[in-house]
Design a protein around this motif. Structure first.
Motif, PDB file in Angstrom:
ATOM      1  N   GLN A 243     107.628  16.633  21.273  1.00 54.86           N
ATOM      2  CA  GLN A 243     107.741  18.083  21.410  1.00 54.86           C
ATOM      3  C   GLN A 243     106.371  18.749  21.528  1.00 54.86           C
ATOM      4  OE1 GLN A 243     110.911  18.715  21.709  1.00 54.86           O
ATOM      5  NE2 GLN A 243     111.509  16.704  20.899  1.00 54.86           N
TER       6      GLN A 243
ATOM      7  N   VAL B  28     106.342  21.470  29.491  1.00 53.91           N
ATOM      8  CA  VAL B  28     106.902  22.819  29.627  1.00 53.91           C
ATOM      9  C   VAL B  28     105.864  23.762  30.239  1.00 53.91           C
ATOM     10  CG1 VAL B  28     107.871  24.792  28.392  1.00 53.91           C
ATOM     11  CG2 VAL B  28     108.443  22.471  27.667  1.00 53.91           C
TER      12      VAL B  28
ATOM     13  N   ASN C 126     110.060  25.639  36.472  1.00 57.06           N
ATOM     14  CA  ASN C 126     110.815  26.080  35.288  1.00 57.06           C
ATOM     15  C   ASN C 126     112.008  25.173  34.991  1.00 57.06           C
ATOM     16  OD1 ASN C 126     109.157  28.398  34.855  1.00 57.06           O
ATOM     17  ND2 ASN C 126     110.272  29.486  36.461  1.00 57.06           N
TER      18      ASN C 126
ATOM     19  N   GLY D 247     112.198  23.352  29.574  1.00 58.64           N
ATOM     20  CA  GLY D 247     112.098  24.473  28.642  1.00 58.64           C
ATOM     21  C   GLY D 247     112.449  24.052  27.231  1.00 58.64           C
ATOM     22  N   TRP D 248     112.631  25.074  26.405  1.00 61.16           N
ATOM     23  CA  TRP D 248     112.945  24.831  24.997  1.00 61.16           C
ATOM     24  C   TRP D 248     114.389  25.232  24.707  1.00 61.16           C
ATOM     25  CZ3 TRP D 248     109.489  22.239  22.159  1.00 61.16           C
ATOM     26  CH2 TRP D 248     108.135  22.276  22.538  1.00 61.16           C
ATOM     27  N   LYS D 249     115.039  24.460  23.883  1.00 61.18           N
ATOM     28  CA  LYS D 249     116.369  24.795  23.387  1.00 61.18           C
ATOM     29  C   LYS D 249     116.499  24.229  21.979  1.00 61.18           C
ATOM     30  CE  LYS D 249     121.314  24.515  24.364  1.00 61.18           C
ATOM     31  NZ  LYS D 249     122.369  23.978  25.269  1.00 61.18           N
ATOM     32  N   ASP D 250     116.669  25.147  21.014  1.00 62.73           N
ATOM     33  CA  ASP D 250     116.754  24.760  19.595  1.00 62.73           C
ATOM     34  C   ASP D 250     115.531  23.931  19.192  1.00 62.73           C
ATOM     35  OD1 ASP D 250     119.249  26.000  19.434  1.00 62.73           O
ATOM     36  OD2 ASP D 250     120.303  24.172  20.039  1.00 62.73           O
ATOM     37  N   ASP D 251     114.345  24.415  19.634  1.00 64.69           N
ATOM     38  CA  ASP D 251     113.066  23.771  19.326  1.00 64.69           C
ATOM     39  C   ASP D 251     112.958  22.356  19.871  1.00 64.69           C
ATOM     40  OD1 ASP D 251     112.146  26.034  17.943  1.00 64.69           O
ATOM     41  OD2 ASP D 251     113.161  25.392  16.098  1.00 64.69           O
ATOM     42  N   GLN D 252     113.734  22.060  20.894  1.00 61.10           N
ATOM     43  CA  GLN D 252     113.669  20.747  21.530  1.00 61.10           C
ATOM     44  C   GLN D 252     113.382  20.926  23.022  1.00 61.10           C
ATOM     45  OE1 GLN D 252     114.170  17.679  19.851  1.00 61.10           O
ATOM     46  NE2 GLN D 252     114.121  18.981  18.015  1.00 61.10           N
TER      47      GLN D 252
ATOM     48  N   VAL E 291     113.971  20.333  26.762  1.00 64.10           N
ATOM     49  CA  VAL E 291     115.127  19.943  27.581  1.00 64.10           C
ATOM     50  C   VAL E 291     114.761  20.092  29.058  1.00 64.10           C
ATOM     51  CG1 VAL E 291     116.878  20.535  25.853  1.00 64.10           C
ATOM     52  CG2 VAL E 291     116.074  22.289  27.443  1.00 64.10           C
TER      53      VAL E 291
ATOM     54  N   ASN F   8     116.273  20.805  32.876  1.00 62.77           N
ATOM     55  CA  ASN F   8     117.371  21.300  33.697  1.00 62.77           C
ATOM     56  C   ASN F   8     117.355  20.536  35.023  1.00 62.77           C
ATOM     57  OD1 ASN F   8     118.974  22.808  35.561  1.00 62.77           O
ATOM     58  ND2 ASN F   8     118.810  24.598  34.215  1.00 62.77           N
TER      59      ASN F   8
END
Length: 302
Positions: A70, A75, A81, A84-89, A91, A93
């Motif tokens: 992390q 990122v 783009n 990105g971040w999702k729940d501090d993880q 990810v 797309n």
């Protein structure tokens, strides 16, 4: 071997309907559906596919969560783009990923790998009048021009093996890379237009592109009787610019009925007025190809 490319400057002009009609006029025809972004000719011709091959359009980034620390370096540097971040993880797309491989090179822990994006497919097989090659580009994928090149190459190989003399190419609309890939090397480009201002404008654009590749063009005005004034304007423009007028097709609700029954208008109404118009256009094409072939021979001899 004769390759006839059916094109249109815009979508919805009846290009595929005309391609289906040509494909069912006689036997021993090879058809290449090069509108890979929105292929639909197979719905009418209903081929039996004997080959199903995947096509790699590029690469997609895959994240190994166990290796990822992390750090966020990927990122910060992903210009698409896609990361990105999702729940501090971190990810990824997949839809946004362009396959540039920068993230996999930057990752200090080698947590990102690139895998081939091979969800697109091309098919070859038989239909009731001959052979057919077509493809389906997966949603969001690119490189459709390369896939068109694969479809045309496979169609040529199939036609040569079966000793077919004619390939009908149902090209995509517009003037982009897939269109160029579907027309280069063809003996003639049939430009299907409609009697509207936008149809007229886009017809002129695709003719200009074809002429830049020294491809002989002819024009078919579909549903010509819906706007006689515009039809006459298109015809006059073609005469003024020495563009061959292959013929006009009337508005015919039976064309829709034919497609609903997975048939071409030639099969649905073999003695109808539209079928007779299609046959006249086909005869015009044969004469056009014959004359241009003789001119090419004479030019080579000189």
């Amino acid at each position: 071997m004769i390759e006839i490319s059916i094109l249109s400057g815009k979508g919805g002009t009846g290009k595929t309907s005309l391609s289906a009609a040509f494909a069912t006029l006689q036997h021993n025809i090879t058809v290449a559906d090069c509108d890979v972004d929105a292929a639909n000719l197979h719905i009418v011709l209903n081929p039996v596919n004997t080959t199903d091959e995947s096509f790699t359009t590029g690469y997609k980034a895959i994240l190994d969560a166990d290796k990822c620390t992390q750090c966020g370096l990927c990122v910060d540097f992903c210009r698409f783009n896609a990361i990105g971040w999702k729940d501090d993880q971190v990810v990824i797309n997949e839809t946004y990923c362009d396959g540039c491989k920068l993230c996999s090179r930057l990752c200090p822990n080698e947590a990102i790998t690139m895998i081939p994006s091979d969800k697109s497919h091309w098919f070859s097989g038989t239909y009731r009048n001959g052979l057919m090659v077509h493809a389906r580009l997966a949603p969001g994928e690119e490189n459709s021009g390369k896939l068109v090149a694969v479809v045309r190459d496979q169609a040529r190989k199939a036609a040569e093996a079966a000793h077919h003399q004619t390939i009908i190419i149902d090209g995509p609309p517009g003037i982009g890379c897939p269109v160029i890939s579907s027309m280069t090397g063809a003996q003639v480009a049939v430009i299907v237009t409609e009697p509207s201002r936008s149809g007229f404008h886009d017809m002129k654009r695709i003719i200009e592109v074809a002429q830049n590749f020294n491809i002989q063009c002819c024009v078919v005005i579909n549903k010509y009787d819906l706007n006689i004034h515009m039809t006459e304007e298109i015809e006059q423009w073609c005469r003024d610019h020495h563009i061959s007028l292959a013929g006009n097709l009337p508005f015919d609700a039976q064309v829709v009925q034919a497609m609903l029954n997975c048939k071409s208008i030639v099969e649905w109404q073999p003695n109808g007025s539209t079928t007779k118009a299609v046959m006249q256009i086909w005869q015009h094409l044969q004469q056009l190809i014959h004359v241009s072939g003789k001119e090419a021979i004479n030019h080579h001899a000189q």
